[in-house]
Design a protein around this motif. Sequence first.
Motif, short mmCIF file in Angstrom:
data_model
loop_
_atom_site.label_atom_id
_atom_site.label_comp_id
_atom_site.label_asym_id
_atom_site.label_seq_id
_atom_site.Cartn_x
_atom_site.Cartn_y
_atom_site.Cartn_z
N ASN A 1 3.11 -0.87 -19.62
CA ASN A 1 2.19 -2.01 -19.57
C ASN A 1 0.75 -1.59 -19.33
N ASP A 2 0.47 -0.29 -19.51
CA ASP A 2 -0.88 0.20 -19.23
C ASP A 2 -1.74 0.13 -20.48
N GLN A 3 -2.91 -0.48 -20.38
CA GLN A 3 -3.83 -0.60 -21.50
C GLN A 3 -5.00 0.36 -21.40
N SER A 4 -5.05 1.16 -20.34
CA SER A 4 -6.26 1.92 -20.03
C SER A 4 -6.25 3.34 -20.57
N GLY A 5 -5.06 3.88 -20.87
CA GLY A 5 -4.97 5.27 -21.27
C GLY A 5 -4.73 6.21 -20.10
N PHE A 6 -4.71 5.72 -18.84
CA PHE A 6 -4.43 6.57 -17.68
C PHE A 6 -2.97 7.00 -17.75
N SER A 7 -2.69 8.24 -17.42
CA SER A 7 -1.36 8.77 -17.69
C SER A 7 -0.77 9.52 -16.52
N ASN A 8 0.55 9.66 -16.56
CA ASN A 8 1.32 10.44 -15.61
C ASN A 8 2.13 11.48 -16.38
N ILE A 9 2.53 12.54 -15.69
CA ILE A 9 3.46 13.50 -16.29
C ILE A 9 4.87 13.01 -16.07
N ARG A 10 5.67 13.04 -17.12
CA ARG A 10 7.06 12.61 -17.03
C ARG A 10 7.98 13.72 -17.55
N GLU B 1 -9.08 8.45 -10.90
CA GLU B 1 -9.33 9.80 -10.44
C GLU B 1 -8.09 10.67 -10.46
N LEU B 2 -6.93 10.11 -10.78
CA LEU B 2 -5.69 10.87 -10.66
C LEU B 2 -4.88 10.96 -11.94
N SER B 3 -5.45 10.61 -13.09
CA SER B 3 -4.72 10.70 -14.34
C SER B 3 -4.34 12.14 -14.64
N ALA B 4 -3.11 12.37 -15.10
CA ALA B 4 -2.60 13.72 -15.37
C ALA B 4 -2.23 13.84 -16.84
N GLU B 5 -2.59 14.98 -17.47
CA GLU B 5 -2.39 15.16 -18.90
C GLU B 5 -2.02 16.60 -19.22
N GLY B 6 -1.57 16.81 -20.48
CA GLY B 6 -1.40 18.15 -21.03
C GLY B 6 -0.38 19.02 -20.34
N PRO B 7 0.88 18.59 -20.16
CA PRO B 7 1.86 19.41 -19.43
C PRO B 7 2.24 20.68 -20.19
N VAL B 8 2.42 21.77 -19.44
CA VAL B 8 2.91 23.04 -19.97
C VAL B 8 4.00 23.52 -19.02
N VAL B 9 5.21 23.75 -19.54
CA VAL B 9 6.37 24.07 -18.71
C VAL B 9 6.54 25.58 -18.62
N THR C 1 11.79 10.52 -16.06
CA THR C 1 11.46 10.37 -14.65
C THR C 1 10.03 10.84 -14.39
N GLU C 2 9.39 10.25 -13.38
CA GLU C 2 8.02 10.58 -13.04
C GLU C 2 7.95 11.95 -12.35
N VAL C 3 7.00 12.77 -12.77
CA VAL C 3 6.72 14.04 -12.11
C VAL C 3 5.54 13.89 -11.16
N THR C 4 4.48 13.22 -11.62
CA THR C 4 3.32 12.94 -10.79
C THR C 4 3.41 11.50 -10.30
N PRO C 5 2.82 11.21 -9.14
CA PRO C 5 2.88 9.83 -8.64
C PRO C 5 2.26 8.85 -9.62
N ASP C 6 2.58 7.58 -9.46
CA ASP C 6 2.02 6.56 -10.33
C ASP C 6 0.51 6.55 -10.18
N GLN C 7 -0.17 6.87 -11.28
CA GLN C 7 -1.62 7.05 -11.22
C GLN C 7 -2.36 6.11 -12.15
N THR C 8 -1.67 5.16 -12.74
CA THR C 8 -2.32 4.34 -13.77
C THR C 8 -3.40 3.44 -13.22
N ASP C 9 -3.41 3.17 -11.91
CA ASP C 9 -4.42 2.28 -11.35
C ASP C 9 -5.56 3.05 -10.69
N ASP C 10 -5.52 4.37 -10.79
CA ASP C 10 -6.55 5.19 -10.11
C ASP C 10 -7.14 6.14 -11.13
#
Length: 310
Positions: free
Chosen positions: A230-239, A260-268, A249-258
């Motif tokens: 339901n996010d329209q902003s582009g803010f993201s979490n690692i899953r 300053e905490l959006s997470a991108e570009g995962p490398v395993v 499942t979520e890897v980073t905490p829910d960050q869609t409303d903040d």
Amino acid sequence: MTRRAIRVLLALTAVATVSVPGFARASEMHERASTLNNGALLISAEDGVYTIYPDGSRKTLVSTWLRGGQFSPDGKLIAWSGTVDGNTDVYITDDRGGSLRRVTKAATYEATPTWSPDGKKLAFESCRPPGTCDVYTLNSTVPYGKAKRITDSRVIPNGCDSFRYHNPKWSPRGNEIVVGGYCGIDNWYGDFIAIGITPQGVPTREYGLAYSWDWNGNGTALATDNASDNDQSGFSNIRWCLTSQTRCTEVTPDQTDDTELSAEGPVVSPTTNLIAYRKGFDSNIWFNKPDGTRARLFMNSAVALDWRRW
């Protein structure tokens, strides 16, 4: 498909790590040994691309002009994107940036190469006239042969004014390539979505809203930077998504409303005990375990590209 603004790199807020009394020293030593078992991380910094180990040691300059970058399955070669005289092509070097070979030579944009697990082929994105952007495959050794298109952006899904494919990532099992699909919408930025296809271009599954992704070592899981449905902003979490299931499942905490905490570009990591990702306007690299624990800042002003897998 939920509409979503184009993604932005977002400001960093430090995540505090709490020292829990009574933690066994043996556990800490095991944690460090497990981290060091991972090979070199390929990173892009302001002054070039480097390899570096996850404990911060052995930082080595690889290239000052090639960008992107993924290790070959045996770790001896790197496939890159490089721009000369305004034309972006796919290149291959050894793991120290030497023995440069230009793989693609069309007068078009060709970038984000990924290796097949046997090292014999590359998949990459290419934007060709009249403005279509698709994923192609090509031999990784001479003769490279003719590039084969495996997506068709001319087929536009309902609700989109245009469509493009980008950022392929070949699975370690060789049976699937995850590609990015971008739905352009008039007067709106549109959506990025992760789509699975076979190497022949047959659709397999949809992984949801995401811009980038990476496989674990045996192809049983995929880390993505999904936004909430339901996010329209582009803010993201690692899953963390098991390929045998549709649930992530979520890897980073829910960050869609903040912002300053959006997470991108995962490398395993090769041992699958770490996920490197970026966050903050300066693209700082952070580490997390796949279960979401042990978040820590690794490096400022850099982006994780790939992990040497052996």
